[in-house]
Design an enzyme around this catalytic site. Sequence first.
Site, PDB file in Angstrom:
ATOM      1  CB  CYS A  40      98.185  81.542  68.576  1.00 22.42           C
ATOM      2  SG  CYS A  40      98.689  82.810  67.684  1.00 22.42           S
ATOM      3  CG  ASP A  42      94.443  85.666  67.440  1.00 24.82           C
ATOM      4  OD1 ASP A  42      93.478  86.272  68.128  1.00 24.82           O
ATOM      5  OD2 ASP A  42      94.455  85.505  66.337  1.00 24.82           O
ATOM      6  NE  ARG A  44      91.026  86.631  66.500  1.00 21.44           N
ATOM      7  CZ  ARG A  44      91.284  86.478  64.977  1.00 21.44           C
ATOM      8  NH1 ARG A  44      90.130  86.680  64.363  1.00 21.44           N
ATOM      9  NH2 ARG A  44      92.326  86.087  64.654  1.00 21.44           N
TER      10      ARG A  44
HETATM   11 CO    CO Z   1      97.479  82.674  65.691  1.00 23.74          CO
END
Ligand code: CO
Length: 205
Positions: A40, A42, A44
């Site tokens: 992903c 993302d 993080r």
């Molecule tokens: Co995600």
Amino acid sequence: MLSDLLDRNILWSDSRTAEDPGYFPRLAAQQTPEFFWIGCADSRVPANVVAGLDPGEVFVHRNVANVVHSSDLNLLSALEFAVEALKVREIIVCGHYGCGGVKAATEDLPHGLADHWLEPIRRLARSYAVDLAQCETDEARRDKLAELNVVEGVRRVSETPILQKAWKRGVKVRVHGLIYGLKDGRLRDLDCSIGPGHFQEKAAE
Ligand code: CO
């Protein structure tokens, strides 16, 4: 600020060189990663950091909610390069709990282009509606859907002509599904790995 970022880069490159003067010349000469990571976007879940790997050790493709679209030229080009040129041995599809993309796919709200991108996750949610309904909370339901999205991604990667041809040639590359916990920093194996021989075994059953 961009200037802060550039300053940090100088500190980082200087400290790497101080630790190991051959570090950058070695990496510049060649990359020989063992892993191809599909994860992903993302911020993080950076592949190198969460897997404890250095630059040069993992080839990476990331998109919103680590969706494997069978017609995604970007992903397919990276996959082909990883298998054919870099000769990676392990391909990892990695999702994560608390994924905003998976959450968006479960909402009855317009998200613009993301709704087209996330369509495979909506389809999964419809297919597994009975299983998902057994989860006690919305969070648990979304986390289960994030796991299902990884398992589906492993299957789709394995079904690409790129992997099918590689296995036919006897290449030992394997595809694995992992999920990352934002709350504890742990990677979990979803036990859905597919390797050479998988499809022949299935056909024989
Ligand atoms: Co995600």
